[in-house]
Design a protein around this motif. Structure first.
Motif, PDB file in Angstrom:
ATOM      1  N   TYR A 110       0.815  -1.218   0.000  1.00  9.60           N
ATOM      2  CA  TYR A 110       0.000   0.000   0.000  1.00  9.60           C
ATOM      3  C   TYR A 110       0.851   1.272   0.000  1.00  9.60           C
ATOM      4  CZ  TYR A 110      -4.154  -2.840   0.743  1.00  9.60           C
ATOM      5  OH  TYR A 110      -5.175  -3.753   0.587  1.00  9.60           O
ATOM      6  N   GLY A 111       2.155   1.103   0.209  1.00  9.80           N
ATOM      7  CA  GLY A 111       3.028   2.273   0.256  1.00  9.80           C
ATOM      8  C   GLY A 111       3.646   2.645  -1.074  1.00  9.80           C
ATOM      9  N   THR A 112       3.393   1.839  -2.112  1.00  8.75           N
ATOM     10  CA  THR A 112       3.974   2.137  -3.423  1.00  8.75           C
ATOM     11  C   THR A 112       2.880   2.397  -4.450  1.00  8.75           C
ATOM     12  OG1 THR A 112       5.457   1.341  -5.172  1.00  8.75           O
ATOM     13  CG2 THR A 112       4.075  -0.304  -4.090  1.00  8.75           C
ATOM     14  N   GLN A 113       3.211   3.230  -5.425  1.00 11.15           N
ATOM     15  CA  GLN A 113       2.296   3.504  -6.526  1.00 11.15           C
ATOM     16  C   GLN A 113       2.756   2.818  -7.815  1.00 11.15           C
ATOM     17  OE1 GLN A 113      -0.577   5.147  -5.995  1.00 11.15           O
ATOM     18  NE2 GLN A 113       0.059   5.270  -3.845  1.00 11.15           N
ATOM     19  N   LEU A 114       3.905   2.137  -7.760  1.00 13.59           N
ATOM     20  CA  LEU A 114       4.453   1.494  -8.946  1.00 13.59           C
ATOM     21  C   LEU A 114       3.768   0.147  -9.181  1.00 13.59           C
ATOM     22  CD1 LEU A 114       8.260   2.204  -8.415  1.00 13.59           C
ATOM     23  CD2 LEU A 114       6.642   3.471  -9.831  1.00 13.59           C
ATOM     24  N   LYS A 115       3.274  -0.042 -10.386  1.00 10.46           N
ATOM     25  CA  LYS A 115       2.512  -1.250 -10.710  1.00 10.46           C
ATOM     26  C   LYS A 115       3.352  -2.510 -10.517  1.00 10.46           C
ATOM     27  CE  LYS A 115      -0.150  -3.448 -14.418  1.00 10.46           C
ATOM     28  NZ  LYS A 115      -0.627  -3.335 -15.819  1.00 10.46           N
ATOM     29  N   GLU A 116       4.619  -2.480 -10.958  1.00 10.41           N
ATOM     30  CA  GLU A 116       5.470  -3.657 -10.842  1.00 10.41           C
ATOM     31  C   GLU A 116       5.687  -4.041  -9.382  1.00 10.41           C
ATOM     32  OE1 GLU A 116       6.208  -0.928 -12.464  1.00 10.41           O
ATOM     33  OE2 GLU A 116       6.124  -1.507 -14.584  1.00 10.41           O
ATOM     34  N   GLU A 117       5.899  -3.036  -8.527  1.00  8.22           N
ATOM     35  CA  GLU A 117       6.113  -3.312  -7.111  1.00  8.22           C
ATOM     36  C   GLU A 117       4.843  -3.835  -6.455  1.00  8.22           C
ATOM     37  OE1 GLU A 117       7.850  -0.097  -4.990  1.00  8.22           O
ATOM     38  OE2 GLU A 117       9.746  -0.177  -6.114  1.00  8.22           O
ATOM     39  N   ARG A 118       3.692  -3.293  -6.857  1.00  8.78           N
ATOM     40  CA  ARG A 118       2.423  -3.784  -6.310  1.00  8.78           C
ATOM     41  C   ARG A 118       2.197  -5.249  -6.689  1.00  8.78           C
ATOM     42  NH1 ARG A 118      -2.701  -0.357  -4.674  1.00  8.78           N
ATOM     43  NH2 ARG A 118      -1.606   0.999  -3.209  1.00  8.78           N
ATOM     44  N   LEU A 119       2.528  -5.601  -7.917  1.00  9.59           N
ATOM     45  CA  LEU A 119       2.397  -6.992  -8.326  1.00  9.59           C
ATOM     46  C   LEU A 119       3.317  -7.889  -7.512  1.00  9.59           C
ATOM     47  CD1 LEU A 119       2.216  -6.623 -12.226  1.00  9.59           C
ATOM     48  CD2 LEU A 119       0.386  -7.425 -10.703  1.00  9.59           C
ATOM     49  N   TYR A 120       4.533  -7.420  -7.296  1.00  7.77           N
ATOM     50  CA  TYR A 120       5.521  -8.195  -6.542  1.00  7.77           C
ATOM     51  C   TYR A 120       5.054  -8.423  -5.096  1.00  7.77           C
ATOM     52  CZ  TYR A 120       9.805  -9.157  -3.914  1.00  7.77           C
ATOM     53  OH  TYR A 120      10.734  -9.696  -3.066  1.00  7.77           O
ATOM     54  N   TYR A 121       4.656  -7.341  -4.423  1.00  9.93           N
ATOM     55  CA  TYR A 121       4.238  -7.481  -3.032  1.00  9.93           C
ATOM     56  C   TYR A 121       2.887  -8.183  -2.910  1.00  9.93           C
ATOM     57  CZ  TYR A 121       8.153  -4.549  -1.688  1.00  9.93           C
ATOM     58  OH  TYR A 121       9.420  -4.063  -1.485  1.00  9.93           O
ATOM     59  N   GLY A 122       2.038  -8.062  -3.923  1.00  9.11           N
ATOM     60  CA  GLY A 122       0.789  -8.801  -3.917  1.00  9.11           C
ATOM     61  C   GLY A 122       1.032 -10.297  -3.961  1.00  9.11           C
ATOM     62  N   GLU A 123       1.971 -10.723  -4.801  1.00  5.47           N
ATOM     63  CA  GLU A 123       2.315 -12.142  -4.873  1.00  5.47           C
ATOM     64  C   GLU A 123       2.927 -12.619  -3.555  1.00  5.47           C
ATOM     65  OE1 GLU A 123       4.845 -12.646  -8.215  1.00  5.47           O
ATOM     66  OE2 GLU A 123       3.278 -12.198  -9.697  1.00  5.47           O
ATOM     67  N   LYS A 124       3.783 -11.785  -2.961  1.00  3.67           N
ATOM     68  CA  LYS A 124       4.374 -12.146  -1.670  1.00  3.67           C
ATOM     69  C   LYS A 124       3.294 -12.296  -0.598  1.00  3.67           C
ATOM     70  CE  LYS A 124       8.087 -10.752   0.175  1.00  3.67           C
ATOM     71  NZ  LYS A 124       9.201  -9.993   0.800  1.00  3.67           N
ATOM     72  N   PHE A 125       2.285 -11.433  -0.652  1.00  3.37           N
ATOM     73  CA  PHE A 125       1.217 -11.462   0.338  1.00  3.37           C
ATOM     74  C   PHE A 125       0.428 -12.768   0.252  1.00  3.37           C
ATOM     75  CE2 PHE A 125      -3.102 -10.030   1.791  1.00  3.37           C
ATOM     76  CZ  PHE A 125      -2.765  -9.895   3.126  1.00  3.37           C
ATOM     77  N   PHE A 126       0.064 -13.179  -0.950  1.00  5.65           N
ATOM     78  CA  PHE A 126      -0.687 -14.424  -1.106  1.00  5.65           C
ATOM     79  C   PHE A 126       0.163 -15.634  -0.723  1.00  5.65           C
ATOM     80  CE2 PHE A 126      -3.323 -11.779  -4.038  1.00  5.65           C
ATOM     81  CZ  PHE A 126      -4.519 -11.935  -3.349  1.00  5.65           C
ATOM     82  N   HIS A 127       1.457 -15.575  -1.041  1.00  8.13           N
ATOM     83  CA  HIS A 127       2.364 -16.653  -0.635  1.00  8.13           C
ATOM     84  C   HIS A 127       2.422 -16.751   0.888  1.00  8.13           C
ATOM     85  CE1 HIS A 127       5.693 -19.446  -0.872  1.00  8.13           C
ATOM     86  NE2 HIS A 127       6.432 -18.656  -0.113  1.00  8.13           N
ATOM     87  N   LEU A 128       2.454 -15.615   1.546  1.00  9.56           N
ATOM     88  CA  LEU A 128       2.473 -15.569   3.007  1.00  9.56           C
ATOM     89  C   LEU A 128       1.205 -16.186   3.596  1.00  9.56           C
ATOM     90  CD1 LEU A 128       3.967 -14.321   5.558  1.00  9.56           C
ATOM     91  CD2 LEU A 128       2.478 -12.362   5.248  1.00  9.56           C
ATOM     92  N   LEU A 129       0.070 -15.837   3.046  1.00 10.55           N
ATOM     93  CA  LEU A 129      -1.198 -16.375   3.537  1.00 10.55           C
ATOM     94  C   LEU A 129      -1.280 -17.886   3.315  1.00 10.55           C
ATOM     95  CD1 LEU A 129      -3.742 -13.639   2.352  1.00 10.55           C
ATOM     96  CD2 LEU A 129      -2.633 -13.856   4.586  1.00 10.55           C
ATOM     97  N   ASP A 130      -0.762 -18.343   2.175  1.00  9.71           N
ATOM     98  CA  ASP A 130      -0.791 -19.780   1.886  1.00  9.71           C
ATOM     99  C   ASP A 130       0.020 -20.582   2.892  1.00  9.71           C
ATOM    100  OD1 ASP A 130      -2.400 -19.416  -0.323  1.00  9.71           O
ATOM    101  OD2 ASP A 130      -0.743 -19.428  -1.771  1.00  9.71           O
ATOM    102  N   ARG A 131       1.048 -19.962   3.481  1.00 11.76           N
ATOM    103  CA  ARG A 131       1.933 -20.668   4.403  1.00 11.76           C
ATOM    104  C   ARG A 131       1.583 -20.423   5.874  1.00 11.76           C
ATOM    105  NH1 ARG A 131       7.128 -21.936   2.106  1.00 11.76           N
ATOM    106  NH2 ARG A 131       8.203 -21.237   3.994  1.00 11.76           N
ATOM    107  N   GLU A 132       0.489 -19.736   6.136  1.00 12.27           N
ATOM    108  CA  GLU A 132       0.189 -19.377   7.516  1.00 12.27           C
ATOM    109  C   GLU A 132      -0.133 -20.590   8.380  1.00 12.27           C
ATOM    110  OE1 GLU A 132       0.032 -17.546  10.960  1.00 12.27           O
ATOM    111  OE2 GLU A 132       0.866 -16.760   9.090  1.00 12.27           O
ATOM    112  N   GLN A 133      -0.759 -21.615   7.804  1.00 16.17           N
ATOM    113  CA  GLN A 133      -1.035 -22.818   8.593  1.00 16.17           C
ATOM    114  C   GLN A 133       0.263 -23.428   9.107  1.00 16.17           C
ATOM    115  OE1 GLN A 133      -4.135 -24.249   9.587  1.00 16.17           O
ATOM    116  NE2 GLN A 133      -2.622 -25.237  10.909  1.00 16.17           N
ATOM    117  N   ARG A 134       1.283 -23.398   8.260  1.00 17.41           N
ATOM    118  CA  ARG A 134       2.611 -23.888   8.667  1.00 17.41           C
ATOM    119  C   ARG A 134       3.163 -23.048   9.804  1.00 17.41           C
ATOM    120  NH1 ARG A 134       7.640 -22.335   6.410  1.00 17.41           N
ATOM    121  NH2 ARG A 134       9.312 -23.868   6.720  1.00 17.41           N
TER     122      ARG A 134
END
Length: 345
Positions: free
Chosen positions: A291-315
């Motif tokens: 939410y701190g960046t306006q750059l599309k590429e960075e938003r895509l990158y951190y969005g993917e990291k966010f979903f990866h993080l949620l997928d591993r939360e059970q672990r």
């Protein structure tokens, strides 16, 4: 441009350039240097870095780099369009050989011993000792404000949806971490005997560097140093190890065993370690970056990291739930309360 800026600011010719991880380094007059952008630092002042460097050298730490001022006696220089600090790397010495053979756990414990009894801790702007609760409360308040705003305006992306769904759970983890720290300060009778030391903003296996004249990872950059409780370094190493692709319980147990062979962890230390692991740092960092960046590429990158993080939360839940059992060989872990609701998920 890099070479020209270095010469203009420091009167040094870059005879050969190299990379130290993500950092630009170069050789000049048979010495090695590395330029550290401000964004890669822990945000401390140059005076704090100098004080911590001198303290460590006084107590026998050979591997600390020296900060170099510009020809105009400035701490910060603009190099290749980026503000940062220049450090001269220490020369390799024969005496380092024994230190190089030490494991990460033992080396970190010795580093904490050398970084203890620092007299300037109370006045230092780099002193985070006793501040975790307030820092976490501030970050949680900010994220809760974003959450409330999102509820009112309705989500616009998949990340927004996932944030709204996940936030109540992560808020619970954060509140538990905050309460853990608060209760530890009250419940531990010997808490007052534990003093701050020089440690790292976020300690990992990559925090100490190699260089062309040092084969082992022995070089410490003052730009990484802060003053805090030593449990911070232990907890952040565990966090980084756990979130790595090649996590090994064996490596984790060895790290703790090696650390405690030099510097046994108290029950208060174990409480703080567990509190830091409860605090969902990766969740906060990823959303703050997204939410701190306006750059599309960075938003895509951190969005993917966010979903990866949620997928591993059970672990992560399982790890936090089984942590006491995993660390059972450390005597003082038995005094650390468990988070009952994690056992029930």
């Amino acid at each position: 441009m890099f070479e020209r800026n270095i010469y203009d600011h420091y009167q040094l010719y870059c005879e050969e350039r190299f990379m130290l991880g993500d950092l630009e380094g170069f050789e000049a007059n048979r010495e090695y240097y590395v330029f550290v952008p401000i964004e890669f630092t822990a945000g401390q002042s140059i005076q704090d870095m100098i004080v911590m460097t001198e303290h460590l050298k006084t107590t026998g730490e050979r591997g600390v780099a020296d900060i170099i001022r510009t020809v105009h006696n400035q701490a910060v220089a603009l190099v290749d369009g980026v503000d940062g600090f220049l450090f001269k790397l220490p020369k390799s010495e024969a005496e380092w050989r024994a230190e190089a053979e030490e494991s990460t756990g033992r080396s970190l414990a010795f580093f904490h011993y050398k970084g203890s009894n620092i007299q300037a801790a109370a006045q230092s702007t780099a002193n985070y000792y006793g501040q975790w609760k307030f820092i976490w409360e501030k970050r949680l308040t900010q994220l809760e404000q974003w959450y409330q705003t999102m509820l009112q305006r309705l989500p616009q992306t998949e990340v927004d949806d996932a944030f709204l769904m996940s936030f109540p759970y992560y808020m619970g983890l954060t509140e538990n971490a905050i309460q853990f720290v608060a209760d530890s300060d009250i419940d531990e009778p010997y808490r007052g005997n534990e003093q701050p030391v020089i440690c790292h903003n976020c300690f990992t296996d990559r925090s100490w560097l190699t260089s062309p004249n040092t084969a082992q990872s022995l070089i410490k950059l003052p730009s990484h140093f802060i003053i805090d409780h030593p449990s911070r370094d232990v907890a952040e190493w565990i966090r980084h190890e756990f979130h790595g692709e090649e996590f090994s319980e064996t490596n984790l147990l060895k790290f703790i065993y090696d650390y405690e062979s030099v510097k046994p962890l108290t029950s208060y230390s174990w409480r703080l370690i567990y509190a830091r692991l409860l605090f969902p740092l990766k969740y906060f960092e990823t959303l703050e970056n997204y939410y701190g960046t306006q750059l599309k590429e960075e938003r895509l990158y951190y969005g993917e990291k966010f979903f990866h993080l949620l997928d591993r939360e059970q672990r992560n839940q399982t790890f936090l739930s089984d942590f006491h059992q995993l660390m059972a060989n450390s005597e003082m872990i038995t005094r650390v309360p468990r988070v009952d609701w994690l056992q029930q998920i």
